[in-house]
Design a protein around this motif. Structure first.
Motif, PDB file in Angstrom:
ATOM      1  N   THR A 215       0.843  -1.201   0.000  1.00 41.62           N
ATOM      2  CA  THR A 215       0.000   0.000   0.000  1.00 41.62           C
ATOM      3  C   THR A 215       0.872   1.243   0.000  1.00 41.62           C
ATOM      4  O   THR A 215       1.781   1.372   0.824  1.00 41.62           O
ATOM      5  N   THR A 216       0.610   2.168  -0.912  1.00 39.58           N
ATOM      6  CA  THR A 216       1.390   3.407  -0.984  1.00 39.58           C
ATOM      7  C   THR A 216       0.493   4.642  -0.915  1.00 39.58           C
ATOM      8  O   THR A 216       0.915   5.731  -1.314  1.00 39.58           O
ATOM      9  N   SER A 217      -0.701   4.485  -0.418  1.00 43.14           N
ATOM     10  CA  SER A 217      -1.548   5.633  -0.114  1.00 43.14           C
ATOM     11  C   SER A 217      -2.521   5.222   0.972  1.00 43.14           C
ATOM     12  O   SER A 217      -2.915   4.050   1.056  1.00 43.14           O
ATOM     13  N   ALA A 218      -2.877   6.183   1.819  1.00 42.92           N
ATOM     14  CA  ALA A 218      -3.784   5.871   2.920  1.00 42.92           C
ATOM     15  C   ALA A 218      -4.394   7.154   3.441  1.00 42.92           C
ATOM     16  O   ALA A 218      -3.798   8.237   3.353  1.00 42.92           O
ATOM     17  N   THR A 219      -5.578   7.035   3.998  1.00 46.69           N
ATOM     18  CA  THR A 219      -6.265   8.159   4.621  1.00 46.69           C
ATOM     19  C   THR A 219      -6.205   8.003   6.133  1.00 46.69           C
ATOM     20  O   THR A 219      -6.540   6.939   6.662  1.00 46.69           O
ATOM     21  N   VAL A 220      -5.724   9.032   6.796  1.00 43.79           N
ATOM     22  CA  VAL A 220      -5.713   9.073   8.251  1.00 43.79           C
ATOM     23  C   VAL A 220      -6.917   9.893   8.681  1.00 43.79           C
ATOM     24  O   VAL A 220      -7.062  11.057   8.277  1.00 43.79           O
ATOM     25  N   ASP A 221      -7.795   9.286   9.463  1.00 43.97           N
ATOM     26  CA  ASP A 221      -9.075   9.943   9.768  1.00 43.97           C
ATOM     27  C   ASP A 221      -9.243  10.286  11.246  1.00 43.97           C
ATOM     28  O   ASP A 221     -10.371  10.480  11.712  1.00 43.97           O
ATOM     29  N   ASN A 222      -8.128  10.376  11.980  1.00 44.55           N
ATOM     30  CA  ASN A 222      -8.225  10.717  13.404  1.00 44.55           C
ATOM     31  C   ASN A 222      -7.483  12.013  13.715  1.00 44.55           C
ATOM     32  O   ASN A 222      -6.903  12.175  14.784  1.00 44.55           O
ATOM     33  N   LEU A 223      -7.489  12.960  12.763  1.00 45.17           N
ATOM     34  CA  LEU A 223      -6.824  14.238  12.963  1.00 45.17           C
ATOM     35  C   LEU A 223      -7.726  15.203  13.733  1.00 45.17           C
ATOM     36  O   LEU A 223      -8.926  14.960  13.899  1.00 45.17           O
ATOM     37  N   THR A 224      -7.135  16.297  14.169  1.00 42.02           N
ATOM     38  CA  THR A 224      -7.846  17.305  14.953  1.00 42.02           C
ATOM     39  C   THR A 224      -7.995  18.566  14.126  1.00 42.02           C
ATOM     40  O   THR A 224      -7.042  18.992  13.463  1.00 42.02           O
ATOM     41  N   PRO A 225      -9.163  19.202  14.120  1.00 43.69           N
ATOM     42  CA  PRO A 225      -9.321  20.433  13.342  1.00 43.69           C
ATOM     43  C   PRO A 225      -8.385  21.546  13.809  1.00 43.69           C
ATOM     44  O   PRO A 225      -7.974  21.582  14.973  1.00 43.69           O
ATOM     45  N   ASN A 226      -8.059  22.429  12.866  1.00 41.15           N
ATOM     46  CA  ASN A 226      -7.320  23.654  13.182  1.00 41.15           C
ATOM     47  C   ASN A 226      -6.013  23.355  13.915  1.00 41.15           C
ATOM     48  O   ASN A 226      -5.634  24.038  14.866  1.00 41.15           O
ATOM     49  N   THR A 227      -5.288  22.335  13.447  1.00 41.99           N
ATOM     50  CA  THR A 227      -4.078  21.865  14.127  1.00 41.99           C
ATOM     51  C   THR A 227      -2.964  21.665  13.111  1.00 41.99           C
ATOM     52  O   THR A 227      -3.194  21.146  12.016  1.00 41.99           O
ATOM     53  N   ALA A 228      -1.761  22.084  13.484  1.00 42.74           N
ATOM     54  CA  ALA A 228      -0.593  21.930  12.603  1.00 42.74           C
ATOM     55  C   ALA A 228      -0.048  20.507  12.698  1.00 42.74           C
ATOM     56  O   ALA A 228       0.058  19.941  13.796  1.00 42.74           O
ATOM     57  N   TYR A 229       0.322  19.941  11.554  1.00 42.70           N
ATOM     58  CA  TYR A 229       0.862  18.589  11.486  1.00 42.70           C
ATOM     59  C   TYR A 229       2.153  18.580  10.672  1.00 42.70           C
ATOM     60  O   TYR A 229       2.298  19.344   9.702  1.00 42.70           O
ATOM     61  N   ASP A 230       3.090  17.725  11.069  1.00 39.19           N
ATOM     62  CA  ASP A 230       4.250  17.397  10.250  1.00 39.19           C
ATOM     63  C   ASP A 230       4.259  15.880  10.107  1.00 39.19           C
ATOM     64  O   ASP A 230       4.320  15.159  11.085  1.00 39.19           O
ATOM     65  N   ILE A 231       4.168  15.410   8.876  1.00 37.94           N
ATOM     66  CA  ILE A 231       3.939  13.989   8.594  1.00 37.94           C
ATOM     67  C   ILE A 231       5.091  13.435   7.758  1.00 37.94           C
ATOM     68  O   ILE A 231       5.559  14.069   6.810  1.00 37.94           O
ATOM     69  N   SER A 232       5.540  12.239   8.107  1.00 31.69           N
ATOM     70  CA  SER A 232       6.492  11.497   7.283  1.00 31.69           C
ATOM     71  C   SER A 232       6.071  10.034   7.285  1.00 31.69           C
ATOM     72  O   SER A 232       5.216   9.617   8.070  1.00 31.69           O
ATOM     73  N   VAL A 233       6.701   9.263   6.409  1.00 27.50           N
ATOM     74  CA  VAL A 233       6.398   7.832   6.282  1.00 27.50           C
ATOM     75  C   VAL A 233       7.704   7.054   6.387  1.00 27.50           C
ATOM     76  O   VAL A 233       8.729   7.460   5.820  1.00 27.50           O
ATOM     77  N   GLY A 234       7.675   5.935   7.112  1.00 25.69           N
ATOM     78  CA  GLY A 234       8.814   5.038   7.196  1.00 25.69           C
ATOM     79  C   GLY A 234       8.432   3.648   6.751  1.00 25.69           C
ATOM     80  O   GLY A 234       7.282   3.227   6.896  1.00 25.69           O
ATOM     81  N   ALA A 235       9.397   2.915   6.182  1.00 20.58           N
ATOM     82  CA  ALA A 235       9.174   1.549   5.707  1.00 20.58           C
ATOM     83  C   ALA A 235       9.894   0.560   6.615  1.00 20.58           C
ATOM     84  O   ALA A 235      10.930   0.872   7.215  1.00 20.58           O
ATOM     85  N   PHE A 236       9.356  -0.665   6.700  1.00 20.44           N
ATOM     86  CA  PHE A 236       9.947  -1.738   7.498  1.00 20.44           C
ATOM     87  C   PHE A 236       9.984  -3.017   6.684  1.00 20.44           C
ATOM     88  O   PHE A 236       9.057  -3.295   5.911  1.00 20.44           O
ATOM     89  N   ASP A 237      11.054  -3.808   6.875  1.00 18.97           N
ATOM     90  CA  ASP A 237      11.087  -5.130   6.249  1.00 18.97           C
ATOM     91  C   ASP A 237      10.708  -6.190   7.279  1.00 18.97           C
ATOM     92  O   ASP A 237      10.418  -5.886   8.439  1.00 18.97           O
ATOM     93  N   ALA A 238      10.713  -7.448   6.855  1.00 18.77           N
ATOM     94  CA  ALA A 238      10.255  -8.529   7.726  1.00 18.77           C
ATOM     95  C   ALA A 238      11.158  -8.732   8.925  1.00 18.77           C
ATOM     96  O   ALA A 238      10.732  -9.277   9.948  1.00 18.77           O
TER      97      ALA A 238
END
Length: 851
Positions: A215-238
């Motif tokens: 999966t290389t796209s996803a929706t995060v639906d537990n955010l807070t209104p009127n709030t600053a975010y800094d988002i990154s993604v990390g990968a893991f192997d087995a």
């Protein structure tokens, strides 16, 4: 909020199936043990019995006493390769009972089963064989007329080659469809030598959502209104290897259409009152949107605190004065509730020892002051995380950039130039120690600073600490034992915390030269385990020791609880199975205090008079709590300066009896190093301002009269001491004075007096000679020189041009400094005094006397 499940639970989903991988035991090397009871195997010329105690399962196999009797196991190997077969058996005879070992009919040699001394004594032997994936027929056939042993169990162990190669970082992270409570993220897939099994979407060091490796796209639906975010993604192997993080996307969620304010906070009340502070607490408000963004505390009509907690302590108040407070709740859209009930409290009369500090003054503006440590002369060294610079900052706020730490790099997050510790032998070795991120790792290095110049090179002390954008730890500090301690995060690989072969997820202990002390708890294990002092940590932070010599440390939690821990030698603190007190916590050491992760973010830690002070990053407040009389826990926690300076990073006791607090409000995504918008402030303890050393014979930084020097009698040593006087330090159980020549940034010790009684406020001119000082309540003294010269004040005698000298007064946490005898050296005396000190102040003097 429930703790984040371990990654193994995530791996059980579609990512593993799609990649054709097998989930195995959680250690990095994929070791898998499978047991096979002999009574369940295929048996020829033998019987299942249970007449000898100590067997596993429901019994064991007794071979018939004939050659050719056998037991055949069906071993189901998850992976082909080299397997170790462990046979548990008993042989109550003195004869060896060898068997022929075959796998699927192939001869694998002979396995010996020597006598065990009794039929109830069970031992093991092993054999190494190659197995194919799937079911393998493993047969053990008796080769003598005595038959085989009593066979209890076969255990198959497979150890695959370690996969130490992490995935590449995901790239091209983008945010779209940003709504008040949701946003969609997409990225370019990472690559890996085996395969990516999952991605984590992170805010700061905390995981918002986990998806499988396809999966290389996803929706995060537990955010807070009127709030600053800094988002990154990390990968893991087995194998659990984490990638470095992707690029960072920043955005602010839009406000929602909510115009309904929260309910009114209930039951505002006072919980504690001192001469300079009032502590308040209240019941939580609720909001139709489900989120309370914070509480604003008012003193009359003036807002004096902003916090996400349900309590705060208002400081900087006047004794014997009444104050009225209210509190309002605020939701993310800025809707404020009506004011709570009002409470009026009157501060107490001044006096008495206390642990609640108040604001004194601003010291200096810096980029991101991550760590502070003080030199013997009272000046401080400060690390700037994102500029990689070491600063010299004086108590008056004069600031000098000494230089950059070579090789330090950023992670665009929590890495960079982090911890700082000045050598306890700095006067002799001029060494300073630094923890920083480098191109391939985190590391501890040594540099030199001689009082004027910082070396341009560094010497590695400990390298190979895994780094990541998040969870780098980074605090270092010398303990009372002279060893260097370091807190190290798990580098976004939670399995590191339980793996003693990893330096990550630990509190480490090392000698100043970088070697491992032989009394470390896992020294005999070898490798990196030699350095481990405690383990099972997620992202440990500040370190400090109490009056009993016990080590305390703070720790960032994942999604539920931050921690304050009392560190035990060899202790396991539970991560990732246990976060705070939530999760599978049985058998682990519990924290002494926890906070919701939204309220604390405990970073730097300091201890003064057994009060613990913790700088809160997320909560933007300073926590203060007193260690209990038994030293086993803490009392009520006060939250101070809530919202006043933003994110608080470090707190450090000063030589003059205060605290330096660093704010790092601009510290996300690597900060903005060109902007000096963070401040170092000094805090003071009410009633402690009188802790000052003076002499009626000379003023501070003036010339010491010749009568107290070698010029008085023309002979070095056995000089009359000058009169000294001081104000009380809160909670002091005794005092000490150390006199030294500090020319050229050095510390040449001349004389010391210690175990001065707590009630004493002055020393007369001309103290008598002797290790035990006459008429001074059991106080002891030591001077440079030998014989009688070493038992009386040794005044200034530089032999030429004017020299600077210091009398340093120490407030002690003990009436008797431990470990000192008449044969102790002055250096040993000073080290012991510093170890027992809670605060110190300096009286300066000059002298050009010569014998």
């Amino acid at each position: 909020m429930a703790p984040r499940p371990p990654w193994r639970a995530v791996l059980a989903g579609t990512a593993v199936a799609a990649l054709g991988l097998t989930v195995v035991s959680p250690v990095t090397a994929f070791a898998a043990d499978t047991g096979y009871e002999s009574e369940n195997a295929t048996i020829s010329q033998g019987a299942v019995e249970s007449n000898h105690a100590g067997y596993s399962g429901t019994g064991f196999v007794n071979f018939d006493n004939v050659a050719g009797s056998y037991v055949e196991y069906s071993v189901n190997a998850a992976q082909a390769g080299t397997h170790t077969l462990t046979f548990r058996y008993a042989n109550g005879t003195t004869d060896n009972r060898p068997v022929k070992l075959t796998v699927d009919g192939g001869d694998k040699g002979t396995v010996d089963f020597p006598g065990t001394g009794a039929w109830t004594t069970w031992k093991t032997v092993t054999a190494t064989v190659q197995l194919t994936a799937g079911v393998n027929k493993v047969r053990t056939t008796a080769t003598t007329a005595n038959g085989g042993p009593n066979a209890d169990k076969l255990t198959d162990t497979f150890t695959a080659p370690t996969d130490g190669e992490p995935p590449s970082p995901p790239s091209n992270l983008k945010a779209s469809n940003v709504l008040p409570t949701a946003a969609t993220f997409s990225w370019t897939a990472a690559t890996d030598n085996v395969g990516v099994v999952r991605y984590e979407i992170n805010r700061g060091g905390n995981t918002l959502k986990t998806v499988d490796g396809n999966t290389t796209s996803a929706t995060v639906d537990n955010l807070t209104p009127n709030t600053a975010y800094d988002i990154s993604v990390g990968a893991f192997d087995a194998a659990g290897n984490p990638s470095q993080q992707s690029n960072v996307v920043t955005f602010t969620t839009p406000p929602s259409n909510d115009t309904t304010p929260p309910t009114v906070p209930g039951n505002l009340r006072t919980t504690s009152v001192t001469a300079n502070s009032v502590s308040l607490a209240w019941n939580a408000a609720t909001d139709n949107g489900g989120t309370i963004a914070g509480y604003d505390v008012y003193q009359g009509t003036t807002k004096v605190a902003t916090t996400t907690s349900l309590s705060t302590t208002v400081t900087d108040l006047t004794p014997n004065t009444s104050y009225t407070f209210t509190v309002k709740a605020r939701d993310p859209d800025g809707n404020s509730s009506a004011a709570s009930n009002a409470v009026t409290a009157k501060t107490s009369a001044p006096g008495g020892a206390g642990g609640i500090p108040e604001y004194d003054r601003d010291i200096a503006k810096v980029d991101l002051g991550w760590a502070v440590d003080f030199l013997p002369n009272g000046n401080a060294l400060v690390t700037e995380r994102d500029r990689f610079e070491v600063l010299l900052v004086t108590p008056s706020g004069q600031k000098t950039t000494l230089g950059k730490v070579p090789g330090a790099v950023t992670t665009n997050g929590e890495g960079g130039l982090l911890g700082l510790a000045i050598s306890p032998n700095w006067a002799a070795d001029h060494a300073i120690y630094l923890y920083h991120t480098a191109s391939g790792d985190n590391r501890i290095v040594k540099m030199t600073y001689d009082g004027s110049t910082l070396s341009s090179t560094s010497t590695p002390v400990l390298t190979g600490i895994a780094k990541n954008r998040y969870h780098n730890g980074g605090r270092i500090r010398f303990g009372p034992d002279g060893k260097l301690y370091a807190t190290v995060g798990d580098a976004k690989n939670s399995d590191n915390a339980q793996n003693k072969s990893s330096l990550n997820g630990k509190v480490l202990r090392l000698n100043p030269d970088g070697s491992a002390p032989g009394d470390n708890p896992f020294y005999a294990t070898g490798g990196n385990a030699r350095y481990v002092w405690s383990y099972g940590h997620r992202n440990p932070q500040g370190l400090a020791w109490d009056s009993r010599g016990q080590l305390w440390a703070a720790e960032f939690g994942e999604s539920s609880q931050d921690e304050l821990n009392l560190i035990q030698k060899g202790g396991n603190y539970g991560w990732p199975s246990c976060e705070g007190t939530q999760g599978s916590c049985s058998g682990f050491i519990a924290p002494k205090k926890t906070w919701p992760t939204s309220q604390a973010g405990p970073s730097g830690v300091e201890i003064v008079n057994d009060w613990i002070y913790i700088a809160g990053v997320t909560g933007e407040q300073l926590f203060a709590t007193q260690i209990n009389a038994a030293g086993t826990g803490v009392g009520t926690v006060s939250t101070l300066f809530s919202g006043r300076w933003g994110r608080l990073r470090s707190v450090t006791k000063t030589p003059d009896g205060g605290l330096w607090l660093t704010s790092t409000n601009n510290d996300k995504n690597g900060g903005t190093p060109s902007v000096l918008d963070n401040v170092i402030v000094r805090l003071k303890f009410p009633g402690g301002s009188g802790f000052k050393l003076t002499s009626s014979a000379f003023a501070d930084n003036a010339t010491i009269p010749d009568k107290y020097t070698c010029a008085g009698d023309g002979t070095a040593g056995q000089d009359p001491s000058p009169p000294l006087a001081w104000g009380a330090a809160d909670g002091a159980k005794g005092y000490a004075v150390v006199f030294a020549d500090v020319a050229g940034g050095g510390t040449k010790l001349h004389w010391a007096i210690w175990d001065v009684p707590a009630a004493t406020r002055s020393l007369p001119e001309g103290l008598g000679a002797g290790y035990t000082v006459p008429d001074q309540g059991g106080a002891k003294q030591k001077a440079m020189g030998s014989g009688a010269t070493a038992q009386q004040f040794f005044g200034p005698c530089p032999g030429g041009s004017s020299h600077p000298y210091t009398f340093t007064l120490y407030a002690l946490n003990t009436a008797t400094v431990p470990g000192l005898t008449p044969s102790s050296t002055l250096a040993q005396v000073e080290t012991a005094v510093k170890g027992a000190s809670t605060a110190s102040v300096v009286l300066r003097g000059k002298s050009g006397a010569a014998a």
